[in-house]
Design a protein around this motif. Structure first.
Motif, PDB file in Angstrom:
ATOM      1  N   VAL A  27     -19.243  -0.234  -1.581  1.00 30.40           N
ATOM      2  CA  VAL A  27     -18.835  -1.391  -2.372  1.00 30.40           C
ATOM      3  C   VAL A  27     -17.712  -2.172  -1.686  1.00 30.40           C
ATOM      4  CG1 VAL A  27     -17.799  -2.148  -4.555  1.00 30.40           C
ATOM      5  CG2 VAL A  27     -19.555  -0.368  -4.564  1.00 30.40           C
ATOM      6  N   LEU A  28     -16.677  -1.483  -1.238  1.00 24.78           N
ATOM      7  CA  LEU A  28     -15.496  -2.180  -0.712  1.00 24.78           C
ATOM      8  C   LEU A  28     -15.838  -3.042   0.489  1.00 24.78           C
ATOM      9  CD1 LEU A  28     -12.620   0.451  -1.007  1.00 24.78           C
ATOM     10  CD2 LEU A  28     -13.503  -1.151  -2.719  1.00 24.78           C
ATOM     11  N   GLN A  29     -16.839  -2.654   1.262  1.00 23.72           N
ATOM     12  CA  GLN A  29     -17.219  -3.446   2.429  1.00 23.72           C
ATOM     13  C   GLN A  29     -17.722  -4.841   2.064  1.00 23.72           C
ATOM     14  OE1 GLN A  29     -21.284  -2.291   4.148  1.00 23.72           O
ATOM     15  NE2 GLN A  29     -20.737  -0.464   2.975  1.00 23.72           N
ATOM     16  N   HIS A  30     -18.101  -5.039   0.827  1.00 21.98           N
ATOM     17  CA  HIS A  30     -18.639  -6.326   0.407  1.00 21.98           C
ATOM     18  C   HIS A  30     -17.620  -7.196  -0.334  1.00 21.98           C
ATOM     19  CE1 HIS A  30     -22.628  -5.128   1.623  1.00 21.98           C
ATOM     20  NE2 HIS A  30     -22.509  -4.011   0.918  1.00 21.98           N
ATOM     21  N   LEU A  31     -16.404  -6.706  -0.503  1.00 26.86           N
ATOM     22  CA  LEU A  31     -15.410  -7.419  -1.292  1.00 26.86           C
ATOM     23  C   LEU A  31     -14.429  -8.175  -0.405  1.00 26.86           C
ATOM     24  CD1 LEU A  31     -14.568  -4.728  -4.003  1.00 26.86           C
ATOM     25  CD2 LEU A  31     -16.391  -6.444  -4.001  1.00 26.86           C
ATOM     26  N   SER A  32     -14.031  -9.352  -0.864  1.00 27.53           N
ATOM     27  CA  SER A  32     -13.034 -10.131  -0.128  1.00 27.53           C
ATOM     28  C   SER A  32     -11.638  -9.548  -0.296  1.00 27.53           C
ATOM     29  CB  SER A  32     -13.054 -11.590  -0.601  1.00 27.53           C
ATOM     30  OG  SER A  32     -12.802 -11.668  -1.996  1.00 27.53           O
ATOM     31  N   ASP A  33     -11.431  -8.744  -1.343  1.00 30.88           N
ATOM     32  CA  ASP A  33     -10.122  -8.128  -1.570  1.00 30.88           C
ATOM     33  C   ASP A  33     -10.306  -6.670  -1.992  1.00 30.88           C
ATOM     34  OD1 ASP A  33      -7.490  -7.510  -2.091  1.00 30.88           O
ATOM     35  OD2 ASP A  33      -7.092  -9.277  -3.322  1.00 30.88           O
ATOM     36  N   PRO A  34     -10.666  -5.796  -1.054  1.00 33.84           N
ATOM     37  CA  PRO A  34     -10.907  -4.393  -1.414  1.00 33.84           C
ATOM     38  C   PRO A  34      -9.678  -3.694  -1.960  1.00 33.84           C
ATOM     39  CG  PRO A  34     -10.849  -4.668   0.972  1.00 33.84           C
ATOM     40  CD  PRO A  34     -10.873  -6.048   0.387  1.00 33.84           C
ATOM     41  N   VAL A  35      -8.502  -4.096  -1.528  1.00 36.89           N
ATOM     42  CA  VAL A  35      -7.278  -3.454  -2.018  1.00 36.89           C
ATOM     43  C   VAL A  35      -7.091  -3.749  -3.500  1.00 36.89           C
ATOM     44  CG1 VAL A  35      -4.769  -3.371  -1.792  1.00 36.89           C
ATOM     45  CG2 VAL A  35      -6.206  -3.427   0.258  1.00 36.89           C
ATOM     46  N   ALA A  36      -7.375  -4.980  -3.917  1.00 38.24           N
ATOM     47  CA  ALA A  36      -7.281  -5.313  -5.344  1.00 38.24           C
ATOM     48  C   ALA A  36      -8.251  -4.474  -6.165  1.00 38.24           C
ATOM     49  CB  ALA A  36      -7.559  -6.799  -5.551  1.00 38.24           C
ATOM     50  N   ALA A  45      -6.234   3.109   5.186  1.00 34.96           N
ATOM     51  CA  ALA A  45      -5.210   2.059   5.169  1.00 34.96           C
ATOM     52  C   ALA A  45      -5.246   1.283   3.865  1.00 34.96           C
ATOM     53  CB  ALA A  45      -5.396   1.119   6.358  1.00 34.96           C
ATOM     54  N   TRP A  46      -6.461   0.965   3.386  1.00 35.65           N
ATOM     55  CA  TRP A  46      -6.576   0.224   2.127  1.00 35.65           C
ATOM     56  C   TRP A  46      -6.043   1.047   0.958  1.00 35.65           C
ATOM     57  CZ3 TRP A  46     -12.320  -1.668   2.940  1.00 35.65           C
ATOM     58  CH2 TRP A  46     -12.319  -2.738   3.841  1.00 35.65           C
ATOM     59  N   ALA A  47      -6.320   2.358   0.951  1.00 35.22           N
ATOM     60  CA  ALA A  47      -5.811   3.212  -0.124  1.00 35.22           C
ATOM     61  C   ALA A  47      -4.288   3.234  -0.112  1.00 35.22           C
ATOM     62  CB  ALA A  47      -6.375   4.625   0.012  1.00 35.22           C
ATOM     63  N   HIS A  48      -3.690   3.335   1.067  1.00 38.73           N
ATOM     64  CA  HIS A  48      -2.232   3.305   1.154  1.00 38.73           C
ATOM     65  C   HIS A  48      -1.686   1.961   0.672  1.00 38.73           C
ATOM     66  CE1 HIS A  48      -2.202   6.678   4.416  1.00 38.73           C
ATOM     67  NE2 HIS A  48      -2.210   7.173   3.193  1.00 38.73           N
ATOM     68  N   GLU A  49      -2.344   0.872   1.073  1.00 37.89           N
ATOM     69  CA  GLU A  49      -1.880  -0.453   0.656  1.00 37.89           C
ATOM     70  C   GLU A  49      -1.998  -0.629  -0.856  1.00 37.89           C
ATOM     71  OE1 GLU A  49      -2.722  -5.202   1.633  1.00 37.89           O
ATOM     72  OE2 GLU A  49      -3.705  -3.637   2.822  1.00 37.89           O
ATOM     73  N   ALA A  50      -2.983   0.039  -1.448  1.00 40.81           N
ATOM     74  CA  ALA A  50      -3.171  -0.046  -2.905  1.00 40.81           C
ATOM     75  C   ALA A  50      -2.163   0.795  -3.671  1.00 40.81           C
ATOM     76  CB  ALA A  50      -4.589   0.379  -3.265  1.00 40.81           C
ATOM     77  N   GLY A  51      -1.337   1.559  -2.960  1.00 37.21           N
ATOM     78  CA  GLY A  51      -0.278   2.304  -3.607  1.00 37.21           C
ATOM     79  C   GLY A  51      -0.527   3.781  -3.778  1.00 37.21           C
ATOM     80  N   PHE A  52      -1.638   4.294  -3.281  1.00 35.41           N
ATOM     81  CA  PHE A  52      -1.908   5.720  -3.383  1.00 35.41           C
ATOM     82  C   PHE A  52      -1.065   6.472  -2.349  1.00 35.41           C
ATOM     83  CE2 PHE A  52      -5.829   3.800  -5.017  1.00 35.41           C
ATOM     84  CZ  PHE A  52      -6.027   4.524  -6.178  1.00 35.41           C
TER      85      PHE A  52
END
Length: 270
Positions: free
Chosen positions: A117-126, A186-193
């Motif tokens: 799913v995240l590969q298709h999103l413009s803002d996967p971190v959100a 990296a995205w998980a870290h940016e999301a605050g995990f």
């Protein structure tokens, strides 16, 4: 808090019958093995981007009698999902929802899952932050995505090289990231995990039946949404698509045909 910024993401694959039927072949064992050790009966689970529901229904069996809901941005594949759940006698709710603004209340599920799913999103971190919002403290957010730039196959074929370049160009044109697998941590870290378990696994297609399934699927699929976008944007001609289709057909028939698709995975503790 949900993200208030409007997103108008484009799903690169589309929901043609060839796409939905291929997604309907996926299982929890083949697509979510990294998550299974974190599951137990009685957990409530939300599957974001559930498609035709084959993974969702498998996960529901593993967490029963926990409540399971699968959501998609469009109704298109959900009829097949509901039919599958009914056929297997497993209670799952399927509904249209938005990965950036889920209707699920705060802290109301034990597991939030998203496959490819995240590969298709413009803002996967959100989207990850939104999945974290709905997950109870101590629960997990689990995501798995392919990494297109790391695809590898044999025999070498310029037509398959053209397919990969075309796919990645179209996806980037949709403000999406086809090489998502390597970015999940990296995205998980940016999301605050802060407590994240990263891993990787592959799909391998090398037996005659596996090659027939994958190559035969892309022999037809290149003419669906991905090919239509490529033609509309001046990235390819019909002749180019014909060549790619033939490349996949010949690869599938080759006795030495081999393909590996790497995936990144993370399980993040809420």
């Amino acid at each position: 808090m949900t993200d208030a910024t409007p997103h108008r993401d484009v799903y690169t694959h589309g929901h043609s019958s060839v796409v939905v039927s291929s997604h309907g072949m996926r299982t929890a064992a083949g697509s979510a093995a990294y998550l299974i050790p974190f599951l137990r009966p009685g957990l409530d689970l939300l599957d974001v981007g559930c498609g035709p529901g084959s993974i969702t229904v498998d996960l529901a069996r593993l967490v029963a009698p926990g409540r399971v809901r699968g959501v998609e941005i469009t109704e298109a594949p959900l009829g097949q999902a509901r039919a599958l759940a009914a056929q297997r006698g497993i209670p799952v709710e399927f509904a249209v929802d938005d990965a950036y603004r889920l209707t699920t209340p705060d802290d109301s599920v034990d597991v939030a899952h998203a496959h490819q799913v995240l590969q298709h999103l413009s803002d996967p971190v959100a989207a990850l932050r939104e999945m974290r919002r709905i997950t109870r403290p101590g629960g997990v957010v689990a995501v798995r995505d392919a990494d297109y730039a790391a695809f590898s196959w044999w025999p070498a074929d310029e037509r398959l090289d053209a397919w990969l370049n075309l796919y990645r160009t179209v996806a980037h044109g949709n403000d999406a990231e086809p090489d998502a697998g390597r970015r999940l941590l990296a995205w998980a870290h940016e999301a605050g995990f802060t407590e994240v378990t990263p891993s990787a696994s592959v799909w391998c297609y090398a037996t005659p039946d596996e090659r027939a399934a994958w190559g035969g699927m892309w022999e037809r699929r290149i003419y669906s949404t991905i090919g239509q976008m490529a033609i509309e944007r001046g990235l390819a001609s019909r002749a180019d698509l014909d060549a790619i289709s033939a490349g996949w057909r010949e690869w599938a028939a080759h006795p030495d045909g081999w393909l590996v698709i790497p995936h990144g995975e993370v399980v993040a503790r809420a």
